[in-house]
Design a protein around this motif. Structure first.
Motif, PDB file in Angstrom:
ATOM      1  N   GLN A   1     -25.979  36.139 -15.739  1.00 15.01           N
ATOM      2  CA  GLN A   1     -25.128  37.332 -15.626  1.00 15.01           C
ATOM      3  C   GLN A   1     -23.951  37.187 -16.604  1.00 15.01           C
ATOM      4  O   GLN A   1     -23.594  36.089 -17.001  1.00 15.01           O
ATOM      5  CB  GLN A   1     -24.623  37.491 -14.191  1.00 15.01           C
ATOM      6  N   VAL A  38     -24.750  39.270   1.462  1.00 11.97           N
ATOM      7  CA  VAL A  38     -23.531  38.758   2.110  1.00 11.97           C
ATOM      8  C   VAL A  38     -23.092  39.641   3.280  1.00 11.97           C
ATOM      9  O   VAL A  38     -22.633  39.133   4.310  1.00 11.97           O
ATOM     10  CB  VAL A  38     -22.388  38.596   1.073  1.00 11.97           C
ATOM     11  N   PHE A  39     -23.241  40.958   3.133  1.00 13.61           N
ATOM     12  CA  PHE A  39     -22.827  41.851   4.223  1.00 13.61           C
ATOM     13  C   PHE A  39     -23.593  41.495   5.507  1.00 13.61           C
ATOM     14  O   PHE A  39     -23.005  41.368   6.585  1.00 13.61           O
ATOM     15  CB  PHE A  39     -23.064  43.320   3.839  1.00 13.61           C
ATOM     16  N   TYR A  69     -19.321  33.222 -15.032  1.00 12.26           N
ATOM     17  CA  TYR A  69     -18.097  33.982 -14.741  1.00 12.26           C
ATOM     18  C   TYR A  69     -16.904  33.118 -15.145  1.00 12.26           C
ATOM     19  O   TYR A  69     -16.287  32.461 -14.313  1.00 12.26           O
ATOM     20  CB  TYR A  69     -18.053  34.380 -13.254  1.00 12.26           C
ATOM     21  N   ARG A 105     -11.231  28.722  -9.482  1.00 10.58           N
ATOM     22  CA  ARG A 105     -12.170  27.759  -8.881  1.00 10.58           C
ATOM     23  C   ARG A 105     -11.567  26.363  -8.864  1.00 10.58           C
ATOM     24  O   ARG A 105     -11.607  25.662  -7.849  1.00 10.58           O
ATOM     25  CB  ARG A 105     -13.482  27.737  -9.681  1.00 10.58           C
ATOM     26  N   PHE A 111     -21.037  35.354  -2.278  1.00  9.83           N
ATOM     27  CA  PHE A 111     -21.275  35.848  -3.637  1.00  9.83           C
ATOM     28  C   PHE A 111     -21.101  34.673  -4.604  1.00  9.83           C
ATOM     29  O   PHE A 111     -20.305  34.710  -5.531  1.00  9.83           O
ATOM     30  CB  PHE A 111     -20.317  36.990  -4.008  1.00  9.83           C
ATOM     31  N   CYS A 112     -21.858  33.618  -4.368  1.00 10.37           N
ATOM     32  CA  CYS A 112     -21.567  32.320  -5.019  1.00 10.37           C
ATOM     33  C   CYS A 112     -22.067  32.210  -6.450  1.00 10.37           C
ATOM     34  O   CYS A 112     -21.674  31.303  -7.166  1.00 10.37           O
ATOM     35  CB  CYS A 112     -22.152  31.189  -4.179  1.00 10.37           C
ATOM     36  N   PRO A 131     -16.998  39.271  -4.655  1.00 11.02           N
ATOM     37  CA  PRO A 131     -18.089  40.257  -4.826  1.00 11.02           C
ATOM     38  C   PRO A 131     -18.117  40.854  -6.225  1.00 11.02           C
ATOM     39  O   PRO A 131     -17.142  40.730  -6.974  1.00 11.02           O
ATOM     40  CB  PRO A 131     -17.725  41.334  -3.800  1.00 11.02           C
ATOM     41  N   ASP A 187     -25.844  34.130  -1.989  1.00 13.24           N
ATOM     42  CA  ASP A 187     -25.953  35.128  -3.065  1.00 13.24           C
ATOM     43  C   ASP A 187     -27.301  35.827  -2.907  1.00 13.24           C
ATOM     44  O   ASP A 187     -28.256  35.246  -2.395  1.00 13.24           O
ATOM     45  CB  ASP A 187     -25.861  34.457  -4.438  1.00 13.24           C
TER      46      ASP A 187
END
Ligand SMILES: C[S@@+](CC[C@H](N)C(=O)[O-])C[C@H]1O[C@@H](n2cnc3c(N)ncnc32)[C@H](O)[C@@H]1O
Length: 387
Positions: free
Chosen positions: A194, A270-271, A199, A206, A221-222, A291, A242
């Motif tokens: 991604q 996750v939700f 990220y 982190r 959301f790891c 997220p 995730d």
């Protein structure tokens, strides 16, 4: 050279420091080739700036220089060198960072991320697309890269009339590049990962998070599990969640790479996961919520705020007293004020007091231009469930 003449509204907006002129704020476009460097003037012929012209986008002009100077190879090389010097000053204990962050580095609509000696580029306008060879030449001269990859698989390019594509520009990139972030080693696939692979914007958050996380920790959301891996040194147990199979597999590989046996990763929404954890009476000492951007446009801020509220409320309910919530929003459209409001509502609804331990944003290699709010998108709060 092409010429753009701005309306008085466009000029007053530009004089306030914003580096774009929208098409609606142009009175005249003269001989401007798509993706070329053009002059911007007011209606009396007074020179204002030079910048990129885009033929299709609503953003017709992007500021490059307020001076009447030649904009050729040396100009761009100097901007890249300046960007690198800045990273040398602010980036610590890692070999993966953002080298060029568009407008914030004076090269609008260009992203360059560095993973050890591999460079990933994104050209997000017609002009940076036209200048690609120039930037590649600069990278070759300054860094002697192992590989250069073009990750132009972004839908935002369609606004510029550009296709989505990926290309290996030079060299040989290993299937996965291994990089480090503090004590943590991780592998990243620059071709399918991604963003440009990782990220990088959360890197400093982190690293800092490890100072506060203990006991039982959830990294929601790891992605490739980097918050989880930083936490694992002092935590007793870490669970990463995730919805992406690729992310979970890479996260598990990264845990092995670091010899961390107290971390497990699960592929779940996750939700649903948070709801099930609340329903079954689970508790955590630390929760990370990072997220994806829920507010993709101004129109869906309310729906996005509801999403952030649901997540954060559930997380607060799962936290033990004294527990730590590290919560982020990377939605540019959801302001910091609105994000705080959502969190205040969560505190009220859960009957808890939340104490701010760190108020943070994106890492310093994603610098924010004061007059360009679009450059500030990542909000991150470290909160303690105080009582
Ligand atoms: C902003 S990234 C997380 C970055 C990560 N914290 C890091 O520091 O590298 C968001 C992640 O959420 C995942 N995701 C998106 N929607 C999800 C959902 N409903 N449930 C679980 N994961 C989701 C994506 O696959 C992506 O890995």
């Amino acid at each position: 050279m092409g010429l753009l003449i701005a309306t008085s509204k466009g000029i007053s907006w530009f004089r306030k420091g914003h580096p774009w002129i929208f098409r609606n704020d142009l009175a005249k476009i003269q001989d401007a080739a798509p993706g070329s460097i053009v002059s911007l003037e007011d209606k009396n012929g007074k020179f204002l700036a030079q910048g990129f012209y885009s033929e299709h986008s609503k953003i017709a002009f992007r500021l490059v220089s307020r001076n009447q100077e030649p904009i050729r190879y040396n100009f761009w090389k100097d901007r890249v060198e300046r960007a690198f010097r800045y990273r040398q000053a602010v980036v610590e204990r890692t070999n993966a960072y953002r080298l060029i962050y568009g407008e914030s580095d004076g090269i609008p609509s260009l992203i360059i991320d560095r993973y050890a000696d591999n460079f990933v580029l994104q050209t997000l306008s017609q002009a940076t697309e036209n200048l690609l060879d120039m930037f590649v030449k600069t990278l070759l001269e300054l860094f002697r890269p192992l590989s250069i990859i073009l990750r132009n698989d972004l839908s935002v390019r369609e606004l510029e009339g550009l296709p989505q594509e990926k290309k290996m520009i030079m060299g040989k990139c290993p299937l996965k590049v291994q990089v480090f972030e503090g004590k943590i080693q991780y592998r990243v696939d620059l071709w399918i990962g991604q963003k440009t692979g990782a990220y990088l914007d959360q890197r400093e958050n982190r690293s800092l998070s490890a100072r506060f996380l203990r006991g039982r920790v959830l990294d929601a959301f790891c992605y490739h599990g980097l918050f989880a891996l930083h936490a694992a040194g002092k935590a007793t147990q870490v669970i990463g969640v995730d919805s992406s199979q690729e992310a979970i597999e890479q996260a598990s590989e990264n845990a092995l790479l670091n010899g961390l046996a107290n971390v497990e990763f699960r592929k779940e929404n996750v939700f649903d996961f948070l709801k099930a954890e609340v329903d079954s009476g689970q508790n955590y000492d630390g929760i990370i919520l990072d997220p994806p951007a829920f507010a993709k446009s101004k129109e869906n801020i309310s729906a996005a705020a509801r999403g952030y509220k649901e997540l954060n409320l559930r997380a607060i309910r799962l936290l033990n007293p004294g527990g730590i919530l590290i919560t982020s929003s990377c939605s540019y459209n959801l302001s910091e004020t609105k994000f705080w409001e959502v969190l205040k509502e969560c505190a009220k609804d859960s009957g808890t007091m939340l104490r701010i331990i760190e108020r943070r944003g994106q890492s310093a290699d994603h610098p924010i231009l004061l007059s360009f709010p679009e450059s500030y998108y990542l909000k991150c709060l470290f909160l303690e469930k105080f009582h």
